[in-house]
Scaffold this motif. Structure first.
Motif, PDB file in Angstrom:
ATOM      1  N   GLN A   1       0.809  -1.214   0.000  1.00  0.00           N
ATOM      2  CA  GLN A   1       0.000   0.000   0.000  1.00  0.00           C
ATOM      3  C   GLN A   1       0.847   1.272   0.000  1.00  0.00           C
ATOM      4  O   GLN A   1       0.636   2.173  -0.815  1.00  0.00           O
ATOM      5  CB  GLN A   1      -0.940  -0.003   1.210  1.00  0.00           C
ATOM      6  CG  GLN A   1      -2.002  -1.090   1.143  1.00  0.00           C
ATOM      7  CD  GLN A   1      -2.941  -1.038   2.327  1.00  0.00           C
ATOM      8  OE1 GLN A   1      -2.707  -0.332   3.298  1.00  0.00           O
ATOM      9  NE2 GLN A   1      -4.011  -1.818   2.269  1.00  0.00           N
ATOM     10  N   SER A   2       1.807   1.348   0.916  1.00  0.00           N
ATOM     11  CA  SER A   2       2.571   2.579   1.063  1.00  0.00           C
ATOM     12  C   SER A   2       3.479   2.843  -0.122  1.00  0.00           C
ATOM     13  O   SER A   2       3.743   3.999  -0.462  1.00  0.00           O
ATOM     14  CB  SER A   2       3.403   2.533   2.346  1.00  0.00           C
ATOM     15  OG  SER A   2       2.566   2.418   3.476  1.00  0.00           O
ATOM     16  N   ILE A   3       3.988   1.794  -0.754  1.00  0.00           N
ATOM     17  CA  ILE A   3       4.918   1.980  -1.869  1.00  0.00           C
ATOM     18  C   ILE A   3       4.224   1.680  -3.189  1.00  0.00           C
ATOM     19  O   ILE A   3       3.991   2.573  -4.000  1.00  0.00           O
ATOM     20  CB  ILE A   3       6.165   1.085  -1.689  1.00  0.00           C
ATOM     21  CG1 ILE A   3       6.884   1.462  -0.381  1.00  0.00           C
ATOM     22  CG2 ILE A   3       7.088   1.224  -2.884  1.00  0.00           C
ATOM     23  CD1 ILE A   3       8.090   0.608  -0.079  1.00  0.00           C
ATOM     24  N   ARG A   4       3.855   0.419  -3.403  1.00  0.00           N
ATOM     25  CA  ARG A   4       3.257   0.053  -4.688  1.00  0.00           C
ATOM     26  C   ARG A   4       1.938   0.790  -4.928  1.00  0.00           C
ATOM     27  O   ARG A   4       1.655   1.236  -6.038  1.00  0.00           O
ATOM     28  CB  ARG A   4       3.031  -1.451  -4.745  1.00  0.00           C
ATOM     29  CG  ARG A   4       4.302  -2.253  -5.024  1.00  0.00           C
ATOM     30  CD  ARG A   4       3.964  -3.662  -5.436  1.00  0.00           C
ATOM     31  NE  ARG A   4       5.135  -4.384  -5.912  1.00  0.00           N
ATOM     32  CZ  ARG A   4       5.655  -5.461  -5.341  1.00  0.00           C
ATOM     33  NH1 ARG A   4       5.107  -5.929  -4.229  1.00  0.00           N
ATOM     34  NH2 ARG A   4       6.714  -6.060  -5.856  1.00  0.00           N
TER      35      ARG A   4
ATOM     36  N   GLY B   1       0.427   6.373 -11.756  1.00  0.00           N
ATOM     37  CA  GLY B   1       0.655   5.841 -13.095  1.00  0.00           C
ATOM     38  C   GLY B   1       2.039   5.264 -13.281  1.00  0.00           C
ATOM     39  O   GLY B   1       2.496   5.109 -14.420  1.00  0.00           O
ATOM     40  N   GLY B   2       2.734   4.975 -12.189  1.00  0.00           N
ATOM     41  CA  GLY B   2       4.107   4.505 -12.260  1.00  0.00           C
ATOM     42  C   GLY B   2       4.251   3.022 -12.008  1.00  0.00           C
ATOM     43  O   GLY B   2       3.274   2.266 -12.006  1.00  0.00           O
ATOM     44  N   ALA B   3       5.490   2.616 -11.793  1.00  0.00           N
ATOM     45  CA  ALA B   3       5.801   1.199 -11.622  1.00  0.00           C
ATOM     46  C   ALA B   3       6.851   1.032 -10.540  1.00  0.00           C
ATOM     47  O   ALA B   3       7.657   1.928 -10.281  1.00  0.00           O
ATOM     48  CB  ALA B   3       6.313   0.609 -12.939  1.00  0.00           C
ATOM     49  N   VAL B   4       6.827  -0.127  -9.891  1.00  0.00           N
ATOM     50  CA  VAL B   4       7.755  -0.442  -8.800  1.00  0.00           C
ATOM     51  C   VAL B   4       8.416  -1.781  -9.093  1.00  0.00           C
ATOM     52  O   VAL B   4       7.741  -2.737  -9.485  1.00  0.00           O
ATOM     53  CB  VAL B   4       7.032  -0.507  -7.438  1.00  0.00           C
ATOM     54  CG1 VAL B   4       8.002  -0.897  -6.333  1.00  0.00           C
ATOM     55  CG2 VAL B   4       6.354   0.822  -7.132  1.00  0.00           C
ATOM     56  N   GLY B   5       9.720  -1.842  -8.899  1.00  0.00           N
ATOM     57  CA  GLY B   5      10.443  -3.099  -8.998  1.00  0.00           C
ATOM     58  C   GLY B   5      11.256  -3.318  -7.737  1.00  0.00           C
ATOM     59  O   GLY B   5      11.878  -2.379  -7.222  1.00  0.00           O
ATOM     60  N   ILE B   6      11.232  -4.517  -7.183  1.00  0.00           N
ATOM     61  CA  ILE B   6      11.968  -4.827  -5.953  1.00  0.00           C
ATOM     62  C   ILE B   6      12.864  -6.023  -6.213  1.00  0.00           C
ATOM     63  O   ILE B   6      12.396  -7.080  -6.666  1.00  0.00           O
ATOM     64  CB  ILE B   6      11.005  -5.119  -4.790  1.00  0.00           C
ATOM     65  CG1 ILE B   6      10.093  -3.907  -4.541  1.00  0.00           C
ATOM     66  CG2 ILE B   6      11.783  -5.478  -3.522  1.00  0.00           C
ATOM     67  CD1 ILE B   6       9.060  -4.126  -3.462  1.00  0.00           C
ATOM     68  N   VAL B   7      14.145  -5.856  -5.941  1.00  0.00           N
ATOM     69  CA  VAL B   7      15.134  -6.919  -6.124  1.00  0.00           C
ATOM     70  C   VAL B   7      15.829  -7.158  -4.794  1.00  0.00           C
ATOM     71  O   VAL B   7      16.339  -6.206  -4.182  1.00  0.00           O
ATOM     72  CB  VAL B   7      16.171  -6.538  -7.206  1.00  0.00           C
ATOM     73  CG1 VAL B   7      17.228  -7.624  -7.327  1.00  0.00           C
ATOM     74  CG2 VAL B   7      15.489  -6.299  -8.546  1.00  0.00           C
ATOM     75  N   SER B   8      15.855  -8.408  -4.324  1.00  0.00           N
ATOM     76  CA  SER B   8      16.506  -8.724  -3.053  1.00  0.00           C
ATOM     77  C   SER B   8      16.888 -10.197  -3.024  1.00  0.00           C
ATOM     78  O   SER B   8      16.302 -11.021  -3.738  1.00  0.00           O
ATOM     79  CB  SER B   8      15.581  -8.386  -1.874  1.00  0.00           C
ATOM     80  OG  SER B   8      16.244  -8.601  -0.632  1.00  0.00           O
TER      81      SER B   8
ATOM     82  N   GLY C   1       1.728  -1.569 -12.309  1.00  0.00           N
ATOM     83  CA  GLY C   1       2.329  -2.829 -11.936  1.00  0.00           C
ATOM     84  C   GLY C   1       3.774  -2.671 -11.585  1.00  0.00           C
ATOM     85  O   GLY C   1       4.231  -1.651 -11.121  1.00  0.00           O
ATOM     86  N   ASP C   2       4.562  -3.726 -11.819  1.00  0.00           N
ATOM     87  CA  ASP C   2       5.953  -3.726 -11.448  1.00  0.00           C
ATOM     88  C   ASP C   2       6.821  -3.186 -12.556  1.00  0.00           C
ATOM     89  O   ASP C   2       6.455  -3.196 -13.715  1.00  0.00           O
ATOM     90  CB  ASP C   2       6.421  -5.158 -11.117  1.00  0.00           C
ATOM     91  CG  ASP C   2       5.824  -5.604  -9.792  1.00  0.00           C
ATOM     92  OD1 ASP C   2       5.419  -4.718  -9.033  1.00  0.00           O
ATOM     93  OD2 ASP C   2       5.753  -6.817  -9.546  1.00  0.00           O
ATOM     94  N   ALA C   3       7.971  -2.709 -12.170  1.00  0.00           N
ATOM     95  CA  ALA C   3       8.918  -2.159 -13.132  1.00  0.00           C
ATOM     96  C   ALA C   3       9.576  -3.292 -13.868  1.00  0.00           C
ATOM     97  O   ALA C   3       9.325  -4.475 -13.654  1.00  0.00           O
ATOM     98  CB  ALA C   3       9.964  -1.291 -12.426  1.00  0.00           C
ATOM     99  N   ARG C   4      10.507  -2.896 -14.784  1.00  0.00           N
ATOM    100  CA  ARG C   4      11.117  -3.906 -15.642  1.00  0.00           C
ATOM    101  C   ARG C   4      11.971  -4.897 -14.871  1.00  0.00           C
ATOM    102  O   ARG C   4      12.337  -5.949 -15.391  1.00  0.00           O
ATOM    103  CB  ARG C   4      11.965  -3.183 -16.706  1.00  0.00           C
ATOM    104  CG  ARG C   4      13.033  -2.283 -16.115  1.00  0.00           C
ATOM    105  CD  ARG C   4      13.776  -1.562 -17.237  1.00  0.00           C
ATOM    106  NE  ARG C   4      14.776  -0.632 -16.711  1.00  0.00           N
ATOM    107  CZ  ARG C   4      14.533   0.588 -16.338  1.00  0.00           C
ATOM    108  NH1 ARG C   4      13.303   1.053 -16.387  1.00  0.00           N
ATOM    109  NH2 ARG C   4      15.479   1.385 -15.895  1.00  0.00           N
ATOM    110  N   ARG C   5      12.311  -4.525 -13.603  1.00  0.00           N
ATOM    111  CA  ARG C   5      13.090  -5.463 -12.800  1.00  0.00           C
ATOM    112  C   ARG C   5      12.260  -5.959 -11.645  1.00  0.00           C
ATOM    113  O   ARG C   5      11.490  -5.231 -11.048  1.00  0.00           O
ATOM    114  CB  ARG C   5      14.357  -4.766 -12.280  1.00  0.00           C
ATOM    115  CG  ARG C   5      15.316  -4.379 -13.398  1.00  0.00           C
ATOM    116  CD  ARG C   5      16.662  -4.030 -12.839  1.00  0.00           C
ATOM    117  NE  ARG C   5      16.572  -2.844 -11.998  1.00  0.00           N
ATOM    118  CZ  ARG C   5      17.562  -2.437 -11.223  1.00  0.00           C
ATOM    119  NH1 ARG C   5      18.679  -3.142 -11.129  1.00  0.00           N
ATOM    120  NH2 ARG C   5      17.445  -1.357 -10.500  1.00  0.00           N
ATOM    121  N   GLY C   6      12.448  -7.210 -11.294  1.00  0.00           N
ATOM    122  CA  GLY C   6      11.834  -7.790 -10.115  1.00  0.00           C
ATOM    123  C   GLY C   6      10.355  -8.054 -10.275  1.00  0.00           C
ATOM    124  O   GLY C   6       9.621  -7.974  -9.310  1.00  0.00           O
TER     125      GLY C   6
END
Length: 377
Positions: free
Chosen positions: A332-335, A342-349, A371-376
């Protein structure tokens, strides 16, 4: 002295000079005037009102009462001229350019729309009292409406330009003062803190702890000086660097372009809130000594912020498990925030490899892929 004051002074000169029009044409047709004494009295009244109105504007500015009174007297003058300046022709002598004085005052005070409306009101009065619709009254209508519209438009542009110049001057003066304070701080406080840090590390023991605290205060003070140098942009925009620069400190490093990263104010605020949530997650779930790096990239049509840490990381699927357990901080707070922009989030860990959260937001609302960004993904 702003553009409104300059236009008011120019309008004062114009109105007195414009009185020469009915005087000249009345004098040329004096023998033909049906009511020459009333014509002279009308000119005297117009002269008195012109002086009174200009003094009113000079002393109290463009008050609504003065503007409405000025327009009312102008309409009354148009009506009176049809009777007092009747020379036996088809069309009575007009008060001429003097009618535009009230129109210019409305345009200077309230802009192009009000200027055009005032011109239309005076024009309608001319048609009602000076023989209806004919070439003379039509020409007056076109000139008065265009004069009000054009003058109001130019005044609005001038006022906006003056505001920008004032803000630019204020920012320039503030920047010079900040630079002076930064030099003074660098030559005194920062050097002392750096010396305490270095000497404390050399001595060791409790002095080393004191040196470490002095080093943290030095970094925090440097971040404060840098963040104070950000300039507030115009037209409802915010510099994202300013909002993210507040996180900079001993454990957080912010890398941003040298030029402002401008976004609509609400977009910048929501974007910064999402970044703050990512930073808070690091502080909540990672060891105290974990370092965080914020990288801001301006791509023209979009802005990207990466939040990377050197913490313990987490295993694949952990975020989905947290969401299933009802812990929706990331969801909720980030995605959620970035998706609304209208943006995108990618998380890599990965365990032992730290975590990187990449957030990308388009400058145009709704212009990015959800949705998610091109990574993760």
């Amino acid at each position: 002295m702003g553009i409104q004051t300059q236009l008011r002074r120019a309008n004062t000169v114009f109105r007195f000079v414009a009185l020469g029009y009915p005087v000249l044409f009345g004098a040329l047709a004096f023998d033909a005037l049906a009511r020459p004494l009333w014509a002279a009295l009308l000119v005297a009244v117009l002269l008195g009102w012109t002086w009174l109105a200009t003094e009113w504007y000079r002393r109290r500015g463009y008050e609504a009462a003065a503007l409405y009174a000025d327009l009312g007297v102008t309409v009354a003058a148009v009506a009176a001229s049809a009777w007092a300046l009747d020379a036996g022709g088809e069309v009575p002598i007009s008060v001429g350019p003097w009618m535009a004085g009230a129109v210019l005052a409305w345009a200077a005070a309230w802009g192009r729309r009000s200027g055009a409306i005032a011109g239309a009101v005076v024009s309608v009065a001319g048609m009602l009292f000076r023989g209806g619709v004919h070439s003379s009254t039509v020409n007056e209508t076109v000139l008065l409406v265009l004069t009000g519209f054009a003058a109001g438009h130019l005044v609005r542009l001038g006022v906006a330009a003056e505001q920008r110049m004032r803000e630019a001057a204020e920012r320039s003066a503030a920047a010079r003062e900040r630079e002076r304070l930064a030099r003074d701080i660098h030559d005194s406080v920062l050097q002392v803190l750096a010396l305490v840090q270095r000497r404390g590390s050399e001595i060791g023991g409790e002095a080393a702890e004191l040196g470490r605290l002095a080093g943290r205060q030095e970094e925090a003070l440097r971040a404060l000086v840098r963040s104070a140098s950000y300039r507030r942009p115009l037209d409802g925009q915010r510099d994202l660097r300013e909002l993210l620069g507040r996180h900079e400190g001993p454990e957080v490093t912010v890398a941003a372009p040298a030029t402002p990263v401008l976004l609509p104010a609400e977009t910048a605020r929501q974007f910064a809130a999402a970044v703050a949530s990512a930073v808070d997650n690091v502080r909540e779930h990672c060891p105290e000594a974990t370092r965080v790096w914020l990288l801001v990239e301006d791509e023209g049509d979009a802005v990207q912020v990466s939040v990377r840490d050197d913490g313990p990381g987490f295993a694949p699927g952990r975020l989905e498990e947290a969401a299933a357990e009802g812990r929706l901080g990331v969801a909720q707070s980030i995605r959620g925030r970035i998706r609304e922009l209208g943006g995108a989030v990618g998380i890599v860990s990965a365990p032992g490899a730290g975590t990187e959260v990449e957030m990308r937001v388009p400058r145009t609302a709704g212009g990015g892929a959800g949705g998610d960004a091109r990574r993760g993904r």
